[in-house]
Motif scaffolding. Structure first.
Motif, PDB file in Angstrom:
ATOM      1  N   THR A 159       0.814  -1.219   0.000  1.00 46.24           N
ATOM      2  CA  THR A 159       0.000   0.000   0.000  1.00 46.24           C
ATOM      3  C   THR A 159       0.842   1.261   0.000  1.00 46.24           C
ATOM      4  O   THR A 159       0.402   2.301  -0.497  1.00 46.24           O
TER       5      THR A 159
ATOM      6  N   GLU B 216      -2.546 -11.900   8.666  1.00 46.46           N
ATOM      7  CA  GLU B 216      -3.597 -10.978   8.227  1.00 46.46           C
ATOM      8  C   GLU B 216      -3.039  -9.586   7.975  1.00 46.46           C
ATOM      9  O   GLU B 216      -3.427  -8.906   7.015  1.00 46.46           O
ATOM     10  N   THR B 217      -2.138  -9.150   8.833  1.00 46.66           N
ATOM     11  CA  THR B 217      -1.546  -7.824   8.665  1.00 46.66           C
ATOM     12  C   THR B 217      -0.681  -7.785   7.416  1.00 46.66           C
ATOM     13  O   THR B 217      -0.709  -6.807   6.658  1.00 46.66           O
TER      14      THR B 217
ATOM     15  N   GLN C  48      -2.922  -7.495   4.480  1.00 44.64           N
ATOM     16  CA  GLN C  48      -3.524  -6.164   4.386  1.00 44.64           C
ATOM     17  C   GLN C  48      -2.535  -5.164   3.782  1.00 44.64           C
ATOM     18  O   GLN C  48      -2.910  -4.331   2.952  1.00 44.64           O
TER      19      GLN C  48
ATOM     20  N   ARG D  47      -1.520  -6.650   0.034  1.00 50.59           N
ATOM     21  CA  ARG D  47      -2.651  -7.055  -0.802  1.00 50.59           C
ATOM     22  C   ARG D  47      -2.448  -8.448  -1.402  1.00 50.59           C
ATOM     23  O   ARG D  47      -3.007  -8.776  -2.446  1.00 50.59           O
TER      24      ARG D  47
ATOM     25  N   ILE E  31      -2.099  -0.093  11.481  1.00 50.19           N
ATOM     26  CA  ILE E  31      -2.064  -1.375  10.777  1.00 50.19           C
ATOM     27  C   ILE E  31      -1.025  -2.309  11.400  1.00 50.19           C
ATOM     28  O   ILE E  31      -1.361  -3.358  11.922  1.00 50.19           O
TER      29      ILE E  31
END
Length: 381
Positions: free
Chosen positions: A58, A159-160, A163, A166, A198
């Motif tokens: 990101t 999961e992090t 995130q 992606r 995050i």
């Protein structure tokens, strides 16, 4: 050599900026290496091998990716070899980093490393990678002559990680990390960017994970180089915040050596509660390891910058934040061009390096700061 027509000209450094007081007006001279008008000499070469990447972090690029360069737009293996030869033998380059995009995506990566090592037996050759697929190439890269790797890894929580990147690829990265360590591509460094809300609360977890494996973790402040152009300074986890987060579980003490142009401020890591007196007296023995913080935004080190960057299509970027680029590709692909002419053009590109952050002094809130058009993946780390 003029800037590319498609690029905006960066503001020229003022009389003082980035910690420098005065300008040299003698002009570029390859005999003095890649020196700029502020007296900084670039000896650390970063070459991007490719702009493509198999993650979509990101803080780096949009979810849909970017328009990729075609193969014939990229520097060829022979062109990379020639540029490194000129950099080392003529311009004083002393260390090399292969970057991307993701360099492992390049099919001829092992051959490139082998050629560079054959030309320069003693040159430190490092690579920055996300480690996806590294398990298939780590041994071959080590045998070809790669010295070590920096691996981008922002979280060891699945999961992090997904995130931030992606992609649900944490297992692939961890397998690549293990393969690099087993192949002796060390000292292995882990690069991480903290993002507010995050992965910032996982900073100490990542440090503990790195220390257990003998890796040196380096936290890099998020810079305004994301493809989505959503960066803002208030959202950046600062170096001071990073140190505070780590200090909740560890005792940090600055390392004694001179940084010598290195971007990271390094700290020895001790168990929480270790006092300075205990460290000085040796009561707790050696540190558990080291951690670095690269504070490009809040504690800039532009005054001692020693890096020169070549993009995957052969453009010199004297500063990550400059919108002025200088094309070496057309010289490389002209059979009449000599190495001396390429060295001169490269030296001229570095001579006009801005004082700091692409402008006259450090800071991203200045009226003179213009956000780069390229994202980090398109520039190359």
């Amino acid at each position: 050599m003029p800037a590319l027509p498609s690029q905006q000209s960066a503001s020229r450094p003022g009389k003082s900026g980035g910690g420098h007081t005065g300008r040299d007006t003698s002009g570029a001279d390859p005999a003095r290496g890649l020196m700029d008008s502020f007296g900084r000499r670039a000896t650390d070469l970063r070459i991007s091998l490719i702009d493509k990447c198999n993650l979509r972090c990101t803080y780096c690029m949009p979810a849909e990716g970017l328009p990729w360069l075609s193969k014939d737009q990229l520097l060829s293996a022979a062109e990379i070899r020639r540029l490194v030869h000129i950099g080392v033998n003529t311009l004083g380059v002393r260390e090399l980093r292969l970057t991307g995009g993701e360099p492992l995506v390049r099919a001829d990566l092992v051959e490139i490393v082998a050629a560079l090592r054959a030309d320069h037996p003693d040159l430190p050759i490092a690579m920055t990678t996300n480690a996806i697929g590294l398990e298939r190439k780590a041994a071959a890269l080590a045998e070809a002559g790669l010295t070590r790797v920096n691996i981008s890894l922002d979280s060891v929580h699945r999961e992090t990680f997904a995130q931030l990147t992606r992609r649900d690829s944490l297992d692939k990265v961890l397998i690549g990390v293990e393969a690099a360590a087993a192949a002796g591509l060390t000292p292995l460094k882990i690069n991480a960017v903290l993002m507010r809300g995050i992965n910032d609360t996982h900073a100490a977890d990542l440090l503990a994970w790195s220390l257990q494996r003998g890796f040196e973790l380096r936290f890099i402040e998020q810079m305004p180089l994301d493809g989505d152009q959503q960066w803002n300074k208030d959202g950046t986890i600062s170096a001071a915040e990073t140190r505070a987060l780590l200090s909740e579980r560890f005792a940090l003490t600055p390392t004694p050596e001179n940084r010598d142009g290195a971007p990271a401020e390094r700290f020895d890591v001790y168990p929480l509660g270790t006092t300075d007196d205990a460290i000085l007296s040796g009561l707790h023995g050696p540190p558990q390891g080291r951690v670095g913080v690269i504070a490009s935004v809040t504690e800039p080190f532009c005054a001692d910058c020693r890096r020169t960057r070549l993009t995957a299509e052969g453009r010199v970027m004297s500063c990550l934040f400059s919108n002025e680029e200088f094309d070496l590709m057309h010289l490389l692909r002209n059979p009449a061009t000599t190495d001396a002419e390429i060295a001169q053009a490269w030296a001229e590109a570095m001579w006009v390096k801005p004082a700091a952050h692409g402008t006259d002094r450090p800071g991203f809130d200045l009226a003179s700061f213009h956000r780069p058009d390229r994202s980090m993946s398109a520039i190359g780390g």
